[in-house]
Design an enzyme around this catalytic site. Structure first.
Site, mmCIF file in Angstrom:
data_model
loop_
_atom_site.group_PDB
_atom_site.id
_atom_site.type_symbol
_atom_site.label_atom_id
_atom_site.label_comp_id
_atom_site.label_asym_id
_atom_site.label_seq_id
_atom_site.Cartn_x
_atom_site.Cartn_y
_atom_site.Cartn_z
ATOM 1 N N TYR A 28 7.220 -9.772 1.694
ATOM 2 C CA TYR A 28 7.324 -10.319 3.044
ATOM 3 C C TYR A 28 8.245 -9.381 3.821
ATOM 4 O O TYR A 28 9.461 -9.497 3.777
ATOM 5 C CB TYR A 28 7.878 -11.747 3.010
ATOM 6 C CG TYR A 28 8.169 -12.339 4.373
ATOM 7 C CD1 TYR A 28 7.269 -12.207 5.421
ATOM 8 C CD2 TYR A 28 9.352 -13.029 4.613
ATOM 9 C CE1 TYR A 28 7.533 -12.736 6.668
ATOM 10 C CE2 TYR A 28 9.623 -13.574 5.852
ATOM 11 C CZ TYR A 28 8.717 -13.417 6.875
ATOM 12 O OH TYR A 28 8.977 -13.946 8.110
ATOM 13 N N ASP A 69 2.647 -10.060 3.753
ATOM 14 C CA ASP A 69 2.824 -9.920 5.191
ATOM 15 C C ASP A 69 3.651 -8.659 5.440
ATOM 16 O O ASP A 69 4.863 -8.638 5.209
ATOM 17 C CB ASP A 69 3.540 -11.163 5.738
ATOM 18 C CG ASP A 69 3.751 -11.104 7.244
ATOM 19 O OD1 ASP A 69 3.323 -10.114 7.875
ATOM 20 O OD2 ASP A 69 4.348 -12.044 7.792
ATOM 21 N N HIS A 97 -0.402 -18.080 9.923
ATOM 22 C CA HIS A 97 -1.157 -17.015 9.272
ATOM 23 C C HIS A 97 -2.318 -17.636 8.505
ATOM 24 O O HIS A 97 -2.322 -18.841 8.217
ATOM 25 C CB HIS A 97 -0.280 -16.236 8.284
ATOM 26 C CG HIS A 97 0.793 -15.417 8.924
ATOM 27 N ND1 HIS A 97 0.817 -14.038 8.901
ATOM 28 C CD2 HIS A 97 1.912 -15.790 9.609
ATOM 29 C CE1 HIS A 97 1.895 -13.598 9.522
ATOM 30 N NE2 HIS A 97 2.571 -14.643 9.965
#
Length: 516
Positions: free
Chosen positions: A156, A197, A304
């Site tokens: 992330y 991500d 998302h």
């Protein structure tokens, strides 16, 4: 087939609330298990879990049929965090938290860290302190029967706030550390998949508004991805990176393939977003084993959507989970420490203990003597009462002689010599009815008067202005960014955000609200 999936879940408890509310008899563990089953992947990587170890519950940590691994933020609660859930048929041989190796326990770790001399120990510790990376290493078998090693890096990546230049430097340091670790694993002979991500839209096709963004190609994050990735079918002499964007490998020209949308503006309704989530594989792995790479925009529960890939390999599970597995945490393994483990027995010196005991005996004798002297000097209750002449408590409840009691046989005289006429039940009921109606009318009148009074003082909220593009009532928003307009309210079009060419999207109406 091996199916891997990544999803920025924006709080691991958020998608489960609706399922638990719909079926209150089911616990969180069943809801999470059902969610994992619906995602239908052998390995599921979550980002932005927003849980720390002190608030992690057993239903979130242990799900039947899966083994899980968490990385927590060390600095802030309810911030960042990643988690990887592996089916028992895809149990990893090793698992490790962080990229630098500073969080490694030297037992069941992945290893292969590369040359990190360009970072100080403080920088490495800071990069791993936010719970942004988790590695799991698996054994896979190809269709030819060969066994190989596959390392998944669940990441992330940080967001670069334009108003905080130090966060851009932090983001680029994290990118650099990620690349060093991934390339070290490749050099050690392991296949590598980076999924999660990345917080960067790589190409203009990956962002709706790339045309109107200044210096889109010059963004440091995009330049880093240019160096990391290679494009299949590129021209001779072009840069060839060690990794491939698997989705663009299968869908090189597909537009509108986004994974993140603004919730506040309702941009998902018109697919006005960007692609920030990726499944990146090393070149040999993507070319030889990747069968598909996909997006799941229909899956709700976060800002998302999930992304994933399918590989033509099978997982070779191990019999024992790595030590990082959450089922081995003391609070979940049935070996939770008791409070007495945190206490230390105080060893006393024999001489000191003997003197302390002697002092304690002397103190007890002196205390008894003091109590005896106090009892001897204290007056008895009978003597004290007689000296002060205190009255008995019942004396205060005796009837006073100055007010003689009325005799029950005494007849009351008539009023002014006129005999009192007894009231019938019908007359009494009518009188009560009249009294009730009078009180009701009086109460209603007073309420109307108060309402008119408050309406004259408070006019109520003013009607919403109409936007110029659609003639519809606007919505009110508040400025939350630091600056001179912090806290001010303004009106904008109520429709969801979308491309400027779409007439059904939000128009450019804007109006400051007058201060009250």
């Amino acid at each position: 087939m091996l199916r891997v999936l990544s999803w920025n879940i924006n709080g691991i408890r958020s998608p489960l609330q609706g399922a638990v509310c719909q079926e209150p008899n089911n616990c969180t563990a069943m809801a999470l298990g059902r969610l994992l089953d619906e995602l239908d992947a052998d390995i599921v990587c979550f980002q932005e879990t927003k849980v720390t170890r002190d608030v992690l519950t057993e239903p979130l940590a242990i799900v039947e049929g899966y083994n899980s691994y968490f990385s927590f933020s060390r600095n802030r609660s309810g911030y960042s965090g990643v988690a990887t859930f592996c089916k028992d048929s895809a149990t990893p041989v090793a698992a490790e938290e962080g990229l630098s190796g500073l969080l490694a326990s030297q037992n069941g770790d992945v290893g292969c860290y590369g040359n990190m001399d360009e970072f100080t120990q403080e920088e490495l510790r800071a990069l791993d302190s936010e719970g942004r990376a988790l590695l799991t290493q698996h054994k896979i078998r190809t269709w030819e029967g060969q066994e190989k090693t596959l390392t998944l890096i669940n990441v992330y990546c940080p967001h670069a706030d334009p108003g905080k230049p130090e966060r851009l430097a932090f983001k680029m340091h994290f990118y650099r550390l990620l690349q060093i670790r991934a390339e070290a694993l490749l050099e050690a002979g392991s296949h590598v998949i980076i999924l999660g991500d990345l917080n960067t839209a790589h190409r203009p096709i990956d962002h709706w508004d790339a045309v109107n963004m200044e210096c889109f190609e010059e963004d440091p994050g995009r330049k880093w991805m240019d160096g990391l990735l290679s494009v299949l079918g590129c021209q001779a002499g072009a840069h060839i990176g060690p990794f491939i964007d698997s989705y663009r490998c299968f869908q090189p020209k597909k537009e509108g393939a986004f994974t993140c949308w603004s919730v506040v503006s309702g941009a998902r309704h018109l697919n006005y977003g960007s692609r920030l989530d990726y499944v990146l594989g090393d070149r040999a792995l993507v070319i030889d084993t990747f069968q598909d790479s996909f997006l799941l925009p229909e899956v709700m529960g976060s800002d998302h959507c999930p992304v994933g890939a399918v590989l033509s390999v099978s997982s070779v599970p191990t019999k024992q989970c790595p030590p990082l597995c959450t089922r081995f945490l003391p609070e979940f393994a049935g070996t939770q420490l008791k409070i007495r483990h945190f206490l230390i027995r105080l060893e006393q010196d024999p001489v000191f203990g003997h003197s302390a005991l002697k002092l304690s005996n002397q103190t007890q004798v002196q205390t008894r003597q003091n109590k005896a002297s106090v009892r001897s000097t204290r007056p008895r209750p009978s003597q004290a009462g007689s000296s002060r002449g205190q009255k008995n408590l019942m004396s205060y409840f005796q009837p006073s002689s100055s007010h003689p009691q009325a005799s029950p046989d005494l007849e009351l005289p008539s009023l002014m010599g006129v005999p009192v006429t007894p009231v019938t039940p019908e007359q009494e009921a009518a009188a009560k009815m009249v009294e009730v109606q009078a009180k009701a009318s009086e109460t209603k009148y007073e309420k109307e008067v108060r309402t008119l009074c408050w309406k004259s003082v408070l006019g109520g909220p003013s009607p919403m202005p109409l936007c110029w593009g659609h003639g519809e009532p606007c919505v009110i928003r508040t400025v939350k960014k630091p600056g001179p307009n912090l806290g001010r309210c303004f009106y904008i079009c109520a429709r969801p955000r979308g491309p400027p060419t779409d007439p059904s999207a939000r128009c450019n109406f804007f109006l400051w609200r007058r201060p009250s």
